[in-house]
Design an enzyme around this catalytic site. Structure first.
Site, PDB file in Angstrom:
ATOM      1  N   ASP A   1      -1.851  -1.242  -3.834  1.00 18.68           N
ATOM      2  CA  ASP A   1      -2.183  -0.518  -5.062  1.00 18.68           C
ATOM      3  C   ASP A   1      -1.065  -0.654  -6.093  1.00 18.68           C
ATOM      4  O   ASP A   1      -0.001  -1.222  -5.820  1.00 18.68           O
ATOM      5  CB  ASP A   1      -2.459   0.962  -4.742  1.00 18.68           C
ATOM      6  CG  ASP A   1      -1.417   1.572  -3.827  1.00 18.68           C
ATOM      7  OD1 ASP A   1      -0.208   1.328  -4.059  1.00 18.68           O
ATOM      8  OD2 ASP A   1      -1.788   2.267  -2.857  1.00 18.68           O
TER       9      ASP A   1
ATOM     10  N   HIS B   1      -4.056 -17.246  -5.032  1.00 23.79           N
ATOM     11  CA  HIS B   1      -4.946 -16.430  -4.197  1.00 23.79           C
ATOM     12  C   HIS B   1      -6.181 -17.198  -3.721  1.00 23.79           C
ATOM     13  O   HIS B   1      -6.942 -16.689  -2.903  1.00 23.79           O
ATOM     14  CB  HIS B   1      -5.384 -15.188  -4.973  1.00 23.79           C
ATOM     15  CG  HIS B   1      -6.211 -15.516  -6.179  1.00 23.79           C
ATOM     16  ND1 HIS B   1      -5.674 -16.125  -7.293  1.00 23.79           N
ATOM     17  CD2 HIS B   1      -7.530 -15.349  -6.448  1.00 23.79           C
ATOM     18  CE1 HIS B   1      -6.619 -16.307  -8.194  1.00 23.79           C
ATOM     19  NE2 HIS B   1      -7.758 -15.852  -7.709  1.00 23.79           N
TER      20      HIS B   1
ATOM     21  N   ASP C   1      -9.630 -16.314 -16.171  1.00 22.26           N
ATOM     22  CA  ASP C   1     -10.428 -16.785 -15.044  1.00 22.26           C
ATOM     23  C   ASP C   1     -11.525 -17.741 -15.530  1.00 22.26           C
ATOM     24  O   ASP C   1     -12.253 -17.424 -16.478  1.00 22.26           O
ATOM     25  CB  ASP C   1     -11.047 -15.564 -14.349  1.00 22.26           C
ATOM     26  CG  ASP C   1     -11.754 -15.915 -13.068  1.00 22.26           C
ATOM     27  OD1 ASP C   1     -11.089 -16.396 -12.141  1.00 22.26           O
ATOM     28  OD2 ASP C   1     -12.985 -15.691 -12.997  1.00 22.26           O
TER      29      ASP C   1
ATOM     30  N   ASP D   1      -4.056   3.892   2.708  1.00 24.59           N
ATOM     31  CA  ASP D   1      -5.502   3.667   2.869  1.00 24.59           C
ATOM     32  C   ASP D   1      -5.828   2.222   3.262  1.00 24.59           C
ATOM     33  O   ASP D   1      -6.998   1.854   3.367  1.00 24.59           O
ATOM     34  CB  ASP D   1      -6.271   4.067   1.599  1.00 24.59           C
ATOM     35  CG  ASP D   1      -5.947   3.179   0.397  1.00 24.59           C
ATOM     36  OD1 ASP D   1      -5.060   2.298   0.512  1.00 24.59           O
ATOM     37  OD2 ASP D   1      -6.573   3.372  -0.669  1.00 24.59           O
TER      38      ASP D   1
ATOM     39  N   ASN E   1      -0.237   4.491  -0.284  1.00 24.06           N
ATOM     40  CA  ASN E   1      -0.851   5.759   0.156  1.00 24.06           C
ATOM     41  C   ASN E   1      -1.552   5.684   1.508  1.00 24.06           C
ATOM     42  O   ASN E   1      -2.263   6.612   1.898  1.00 24.06           O
ATOM     43  CB  ASN E   1      -1.829   6.267  -0.912  1.00 24.06           C
ATOM     44  CG  ASN E   1      -2.985   5.301  -1.164  1.00 24.06           C
ATOM     45  OD1 ASN E   1      -3.061   4.254  -0.516  1.00 24.06           O
ATOM     46  ND2 ASN E   1      -3.866   5.648  -2.088  1.00 24.06           N
TER      47      ASN E   1
ATOM     48  N   GLU F   1      -7.592 -20.831 -16.308  1.00 21.44           N
ATOM     49  CA  GLU F   1      -8.020 -21.480 -15.062  1.00 21.44           C
ATOM     50  C   GLU F   1      -9.147 -22.444 -15.428  1.00 21.44           C
ATOM     51  O   GLU F   1     -10.202 -22.017 -15.893  1.00 21.44           O
ATOM     52  CB  GLU F   1      -8.519 -20.444 -14.050  1.00 21.44           C
ATOM     53  CG  GLU F   1      -8.927 -21.096 -12.740  1.00 21.44           C
ATOM     54  CD  GLU F   1      -9.747 -20.186 -11.831  1.00 21.44           C
ATOM     55  OE1 GLU F   1      -9.711 -20.401 -10.620  1.00 21.44           O
ATOM     56  OE2 GLU F   1     -10.431 -19.270 -12.345  1.00 21.44           O
TER      57      GLU F   1
ATOM     58  N   ASP G   1       0.849  -1.195   0.000  1.00 24.51           N
ATOM     59  CA  ASP G   1       0.000   0.000   0.000  1.00 24.51           C
ATOM     60  C   ASP G   1       0.882   1.241   0.000  1.00 24.51           C
ATOM     61  O   ASP G   1       1.618   1.487   0.956  1.00 24.51           O
ATOM     62  CB  ASP G   1      -0.901  -0.036   1.240  1.00 24.51           C
ATOM     63  CG  ASP G   1      -1.692   1.243   1.423  1.00 24.51           C
ATOM     64  OD1 ASP G   1      -1.857   1.992   0.435  1.00 24.51           O
ATOM     65  OD2 ASP G   1      -2.131   1.509   2.560  1.00 24.51           O
TER      66      ASP G   1
ATOM     67  N   ASP H   1      -5.359 -10.511 -15.373  1.00 22.59           N
ATOM     68  CA  ASP H   1      -6.475 -11.434 -15.281  1.00 22.59           C
ATOM     69  C   ASP H   1      -7.526 -11.063 -16.315  1.00 22.59           C
ATOM     70  O   ASP H   1      -7.909  -9.890 -16.417  1.00 22.59           O
ATOM     71  CB  ASP H   1      -7.096 -11.350 -13.878  1.00 22.59           C
ATOM     72  CG  ASP H   1      -7.108 -12.690 -13.180  1.00 22.59           C
ATOM     73  OD1 ASP H   1      -7.719 -13.621 -13.737  1.00 22.59           O
ATOM     74  OD2 ASP H   1      -6.506 -12.811 -12.097  1.00 22.59           O
TER      75      ASP H   1
END
Length: 563
Positions: free
Chosen positions: A34, A332, A205, A30, A28, A260, A26, A103
């Protein structure tokens, strides 16, 4: 033995690093990873030796399924950055010899996509047929008995028009109607948009689900996967659409494509990846990550090394010179590699992670490293269902509870297998929140980050990170690259339930790979003359395998006299 040689492609000896952007870095504060955060870490990935990054979705999305529900394929989600950031990522990666693979999620869109909003507005809308709409049965029930991966039913009634729409995943992920040529052309236009930016390819996907049979018959098979899969997975339509996609898009670029494809056999693998079929480069199969659980019954089973070896050997041999394999331990959607297949105790975490890496990276195919695998990140412990973020975890929990499984047993199953384990933020250093963010992370970091983090791994020459670097160097190097990438595979001692041993042979060069999957010393003997030790996850070299004592989780790669 086949004398036919596959034409060499750049992705044959590539190594892919998968980034789940939300959890990577990250920039920034938040709490959400990103694209600028990825750019900051490109040197880390280049240092590892990976030369492809597969980026999980960063497109515009309401994030019902963490970005796999796309509302605009040609915009970047604000939490991840801007299109200028994406262009910069492609350019900066290219400077380091790294290609970006995105993806491609085109079985379905978000229900907030402009296409679906138009489609559901009324039956006469020009985009009505871009999705799959069906009348109810006479009793008002669903058009058929298909199930969804995230919901009990694959159909949702739209009260405004009185018809059901199909969604194999969340009801916020309506399936596109690939039978409509306008849909296919819109997808191909979008693919050109990205490939013209210099993209290195696509991970597709659930691409094997895009071909829906025109008669939408009821499911008859309920004992494997979700009901209906025998109709909508790996059918002739999928191959027809993929060949059209190749003709309209892919043949114009030199790219890596990986599909996939759940529910596949090795024969399917050849259909998808044989170069002469003009479909895709390779597929992700799921046989080997399904042996320690019953996916849809939420039952854990012991890891069976004999069964694992049989599966991996079949894929190595059946696709040899007839297609291409992808190689992975995790992604993931899977729990952490070392917690699942190795041993994540402090005593054996590092050594067993190196062993697992060795077994996979010495095979033929394109290896995929999931973020954090290279530092041996482990599963996190969750105490209650409220701590899980993942839609699938919540769905499985409810299914288990409805079947009478206790809360404790349901949570125990999810602690073994939840997709959230892979999505816990990367552990960069010992700073608060493991250096992932200066804010509050979207998913809490694992508490073991002071001991397990990238900064520690990079600074320690004996770390998993540096061992993975050596494995990648071997694959991409002159001395052993060809035997690792193109060699024939032969399994030794298939019934050995403790040790995985196989050979790789190519043009007069042979490697013997031996891996102890247990926390005990074991003795083995192999009929081979050792020329030299190529890599060993313990110190020292091995001169003979006539009588070999393997240490707990020891892995060896030896060059041996070729027969």
């Amino acid at each position: 033995m086949s004398t036919h040689q596959l034409e060499r492609r750049w992705w044959h000896n590539a190594v892919v690093y998968q980034i789940y952007p939300r959890s990577f870095n990250d920039s920034n504060g938040d709490g959400v990873g990103d694209i600028p955060g990825i750019i900051e870490k490109l040197d880390y990935i280049a240092g590892l030796g990976a030369n492809v990054i597969w980026l999980s979705p960063v497109y515009q999305s309401p994030m019902d399924d963490n970005g796999y529900d796309i509302s605009d394929y040609q915009q970047i989600a604000p939490e991840f950055g801007t299109m200028a950031d994406m262009d910069q990522l492609i350019a900066e990666a290219d400077k380091r010899g790294i290609k970006i693979v995105m993806d491609l999620v085109v079985n379905h869109t978000s229900d907030e996509h402009a296409w679906f909003k138009a489609s559901r507005s009324d039956k006469d809308n020009p985009k009505r047929d871009w999705y799959i709409w069906k009348d109810p049965k006479p009793d008002g029930s669903e058009p058929n008995n298909w199930e969804s991966f995230f919901k009990p039913k694959a159909w949702t009634l739209d009260k405004q028009t009185g018809q059901y729409y199909l969604h194999l995943f969340s009801n916020k992920q309506p399936d596109l109607n690939w039978a409509n040529p306008e849909v296919r052309e819109a997808v191909y236009d979008m693919m050109h948009f990205w490939l013209k930016k210099g993209l290195g390819g696509f991970r597709m996907d659930v691409i094997n689900m895009i071909g829906k049979p025109s008669d939408f018959p009821d499911a008859t098979i309920f004992d494997q996967g979700v009901a209906g899969w025998e109709h909508w997975s790996n059918n002739l339509l999928v191959h027809q659409y993929l060949r059209e996609m190749h003709d309209k898009v892919l043949k114009h670029y030199d790219v890596l494509t990986v599909g996939e494809t759940p529910f596949t056999t090795t024969l399917d693998g050849r259909y998808y990846s044989h170069p002469a079929r003009n479909e895709i480069s390779m597929i992700f199969q799921f046989e080997h990550v399904s042996i320690d659980r019953e996916e849809h019954n939420a039952v854990k089973k012991p890891f069976d090394l004999v069964q694992y070896k049989e599966i991996m050997t079949r894929w190595q041999e059946d696709l040899y010179q007839k297609g291409w394999n992808s190689l992975y331990w995790s992604n993931h959607d899977q729990p952490r590699t070392v917690s699942r297949y190795g041993c994540d105790s402090p005593q054996y975490r590092v050594i067993s992670a190196k062993m697992l890496g060795t077994v996979l990276h010495m095979m033929s195919g394109t290896p995929y490293i999931y973020q954090g695998e290279e530092i041996g990140m482990t599963n996190k412990h969750f105490n209650s269902i409220d701590e899980f973020n993942d839609l699938m975890a919540k769905f499985h929990y409810q299914k288990m509870r409805d079947r009478g499984v206790s809360d404790a047993d349901a949570i125990a199953f999810l602690n073994d297998f939840s997709r959230d384990h892979a999505r816990v933020p990367i552990q960069w250093n010992t700073q608060p929140n493991a250096g992932f963010t200066t804010g509050t992370p979207w998913l809490p970091v694992n508490t073991n980050y002071p001991d397990i983090n990238a900064e520690q791994a990079v600074s320690d020459p004996n770390s998993i990170y540096h061992y993975y670097r050596r494995l990648i160097t071997l694959r991409q190097g002159k001395e052993y690259g060809d035997v690792i990438v193109y060699g024939e595979h032969q399994l030794l001692d298939p019934e050995d339930s403790q040790v995985y041993a196989y050979t790789r042979t190519h043009q007069g060069k042979s490697l013997l790979v031996i891996a102890n999957f247990t926390d005990e010393k074991v003795e083995r003997s192999y009929a081979a003359e050792v020329k030299q030790t190529v890599i060993n996850n313990y110190p020292g070299s091995v001169a003979s395998v006539a009588k070999l004592t393997l240490q707990p989780y020891q892995a060896l790669v030896l060059e041996v006299e070729s027969r």
